[in-house]
Design a protein around this motif. Structure first.
Motif, mmCIF file in Angstrom:
data_model
loop_
_atom_site.group_PDB
_atom_site.id
_atom_site.type_symbol
_atom_site.label_atom_id
_atom_site.label_comp_id
_atom_site.label_asym_id
_atom_site.label_seq_id
_atom_site.Cartn_x
_atom_site.Cartn_y
_atom_site.Cartn_z
ATOM 1 N N ALA A 18 0.809 -1.228 0.000
ATOM 2 C CA ALA A 18 0.000 0.000 0.000
ATOM 3 C C ALA A 18 0.840 1.275 0.000
ATOM 4 O O ALA A 18 0.511 2.239 -0.698
ATOM 5 C CB ALA A 18 -0.939 0.012 1.204
ATOM 6 N N ILE A 19 1.910 1.307 0.765
ATOM 7 C CA ILE A 19 2.689 2.550 0.901
ATOM 8 C C ILE A 19 3.337 2.969 -0.422
ATOM 9 O O ILE A 19 3.093 4.082 -0.900
ATOM 10 C CB ILE A 19 3.721 2.434 2.056
ATOM 11 C CG1 ILE A 19 2.974 2.361 3.396
ATOM 12 C CG2 ILE A 19 4.691 3.603 2.035
ATOM 13 C CD1 ILE A 19 3.845 2.009 4.579
ATOM 14 N N PRO A 20 4.160 2.122 -1.079
ATOM 15 C CA PRO A 20 4.742 2.587 -2.349
ATOM 16 C C PRO A 20 3.698 2.777 -3.459
ATOM 17 O O PRO A 20 3.817 3.694 -4.275
ATOM 18 C CB PRO A 20 5.742 1.488 -2.721
ATOM 19 C CG PRO A 20 5.414 0.323 -1.880
ATOM 20 C CD PRO A 20 4.672 0.825 -0.687
ATOM 21 N N THR A 21 2.673 1.914 -3.448
ATOM 22 C CA THR A 21 1.620 2.046 -4.459
ATOM 23 C C THR A 21 0.894 3.379 -4.317
ATOM 24 O O THR A 21 0.616 4.049 -5.319
ATOM 25 C CB THR A 21 0.622 0.876 -4.341
ATOM 26 O OG1 THR A 21 1.320 -0.354 -4.513
ATOM 27 C CG2 THR A 21 -0.468 0.981 -5.384
ATOM 28 N N SER A 22 0.603 3.767 -3.104
ATOM 29 C CA SER A 22 -0.088 5.043 -2.865
ATOM 30 C C SER A 22 0.786 6.220 -3.281
ATOM 31 O O SER A 22 0.293 7.192 -3.866
ATOM 32 C CB SER A 22 -0.471 5.182 -1.391
ATOM 33 O OG SER A 22 -1.378 4.159 -1.033
ATOM 34 N N THR A 29 -1.082 11.014 -10.321
ATOM 35 C CA THR A 29 -2.179 11.976 -10.289
ATOM 36 C C THR A 29 -1.665 13.392 -10.514
ATOM 37 O O THR A 29 -2.222 14.147 -11.315
ATOM 38 C CB THR A 29 -2.931 11.882 -8.948
ATOM 39 O OG1 THR A 29 -3.397 10.537 -8.780
ATOM 40 C CG2 THR A 29 -4.109 12.829 -8.919
ATOM 41 N N VAL A 30 -0.584 13.752 -9.835
ATOM 42 C CA VAL A 30 0.001 15.087 -10.009
ATOM 43 C C VAL A 30 0.480 15.278 -11.445
ATOM 44 O O VAL A 30 0.220 16.313 -12.070
ATOM 45 C CB VAL A 30 1.155 15.310 -8.999
ATOM 46 C CG1 VAL A 30 1.953 16.558 -9.341
ATOM 47 C CG2 VAL A 30 0.607 15.390 -7.583
ATOM 48 N N ILE A 31 1.147 14.267 -11.988
ATOM 49 C CA ILE A 31 1.641 14.351 -13.366
ATOM 50 C C ILE A 31 0.481 14.483 -14.349
ATOM 51 O O ILE A 31 0.529 15.287 -15.273
ATOM 52 C CB ILE A 31 2.522 13.125 -13.702
ATOM 53 C CG1 ILE A 31 3.851 13.231 -12.961
ATOM 54 C CG2 ILE A 31 2.744 12.994 -15.202
ATOM 55 C CD1 ILE A 31 4.718 11.995 -13.062
ATOM 56 N N PHE A 66 -4.802 -1.663 -9.541
ATOM 57 C CA PHE A 66 -5.084 -2.967 -8.942
ATOM 58 C C PHE A 66 -4.462 -3.075 -7.555
ATOM 59 O O PHE A 66 -5.122 -3.464 -6.585
ATOM 60 C CB PHE A 66 -4.577 -4.096 -9.842
ATOM 61 C CG PHE A 66 -4.679 -5.447 -9.192
ATOM 62 C CD1 PHE A 66 -5.897 -6.106 -9.157
ATOM 63 C CD2 PHE A 66 -3.577 -6.036 -8.599
ATOM 64 C CE1 PHE A 66 -6.007 -7.353 -8.540
ATOM 65 C CE2 PHE A 66 -3.680 -7.274 -7.981
ATOM 66 C CZ PHE A 66 -4.898 -7.934 -7.950
ATOM 67 N N LEU A 67 -3.166 -2.757 -7.457
ATOM 68 C CA LEU A 67 -2.484 -2.883 -6.169
ATOM 69 C C LEU A 67 -3.048 -1.932 -5.122
ATOM 70 O O LEU A 67 -3.076 -2.259 -3.927
ATOM 71 C CB LEU A 67 -0.978 -2.653 -6.352
ATOM 72 C CG LEU A 67 -0.238 -3.742 -7.130
ATOM 73 C CD1 LEU A 67 1.208 -3.347 -7.349
ATOM 74 C CD2 LEU A 67 -0.349 -5.087 -6.433
ATOM 75 N N SER A 71 -4.371 -3.709 -1.849
ATOM 76 C CA SER A 71 -3.698 -3.484 -0.568
ATOM 77 C C SER A 71 -4.580 -2.767 0.448
ATOM 78 O O SER A 71 -4.647 -3.163 1.611
ATOM 79 C CB SER A 71 -2.390 -2.715 -0.782
ATOM 80 O OG SER A 71 -2.648 -1.449 -1.355
ATOM 81 N N TRP A 72 -5.263 -1.716 0.018
ATOM 82 C CA TRP A 72 -6.084 -0.975 0.974
ATOM 83 C C TRP A 72 -7.317 -1.764 1.410
ATOM 84 O O TRP A 72 -7.799 -1.597 2.528
ATOM 85 C CB TRP A 72 -6.457 0.403 0.426
ATOM 86 C CG TRP A 72 -5.286 1.336 0.519
ATOM 87 C CD1 TRP A 72 -4.516 1.785 -0.497
ATOM 88 C CD2 TRP A 72 -4.743 1.895 1.728
ATOM 89 N NE1 TRP A 72 -3.507 2.598 -0.009
ATOM 90 C CE2 TRP A 72 -3.628 2.685 1.354
ATOM 91 C CE3 TRP A 72 -5.068 1.795 3.078
ATOM 92 C CZ2 TRP A 72 -2.859 3.369 2.290
ATOM 93 C CZ3 TRP A 72 -4.295 2.495 4.005
ATOM 94 C CH2 TRP A 72 -3.214 3.264 3.600
#
Length: 187
Positions: A18-22, A29-31, A66-67, A71-72
């Motif tokens: 979850a952490i790296p995926t988020s 999203t910013v890009i 997907f991840l 994960s969440w």
């Protein structure tokens, strides 16, 4: 990271996903909203037709979606389904797939908003127009017509196979010759 070390293995795994995926999702999203998004996915050394239009099933963006869902969901439902790890993993997999399908649905809806207003001369066929400059008889010369295509007016060259058509007359486009010359007849 000390906080994660004390967690059960399954929950720790969900957090490690979850952490790296988020973080990657936030960067994407910013890009995307800054207009720097130029491609979805990476270039590969092979060619495969695995996409539907502009939607690529196997892309970095879909993997992240997907991840993210997987994960969440695992983290969120660990308290209630933690004693049944198979159900937790299956539920997380289903939600991960639903995230990809939701992204696919949103992209399809956004693509419907796109409108192609580029002028194509073939869109003039069977449309009515007004003669702007007199059209000589029997293809002996060119005149001009004003025609509306996709809400925009265009001044185009036209000829007729019949009698002379004076300015101000209403005509109908019946043929296109040489991809740029309209053949019209009076209405």
């Amino acid at each position: 990271m000390e906080l994660l070390e004390s967690l059960p293995t399954l929950l720790k795994s969900f957090w490690y996903i979850a952490i790296p995926t988020s973080l990657i999702f936030l960067i994407q999203t910013v890009i995307t909203f800054s207009g720097l998004d130029v491609a979805d996915g990476f270039d590969t050394d092979f060619d495969a037709d695995v996409h539907d239009g502009d939607f690529q099933l196997f892309s970095l963006r879909n993997l992240i979606n997907f991840l993210l869902g997987f994960s969440w969901t695992g983290i969120s439902f660990y308290a209630t389904l933690g004693e049944k790890p198979v159900f937790l993993i299956v539920t997380s997999l289903v939600v991960g797939v639903l995230f990809v399908l939701l992204f696919f649905f949103v992209i399809k809806q956004v693509q419907k908003l796109a409108e192609d207003n580029s002028f194509k001369i073939t869109n003039t066929l069977n449309k009515t127009a007004e003669v702007y400059l007199t059209i000589p008889e029997k293809k002996s010369g060119k005149g001009k017509i004003m025609i509306s295509v996709n809400g925009a007016f265009h001044e185009l060259e036209a000829m007729t196979e019949n009698d002379r058509i004076p300015s101000g007359s209403s005509v109908k486009v019946v043929k296109i010759e040489n991809n740029n010359l309209l053949i019209v007849e009076t209405i």
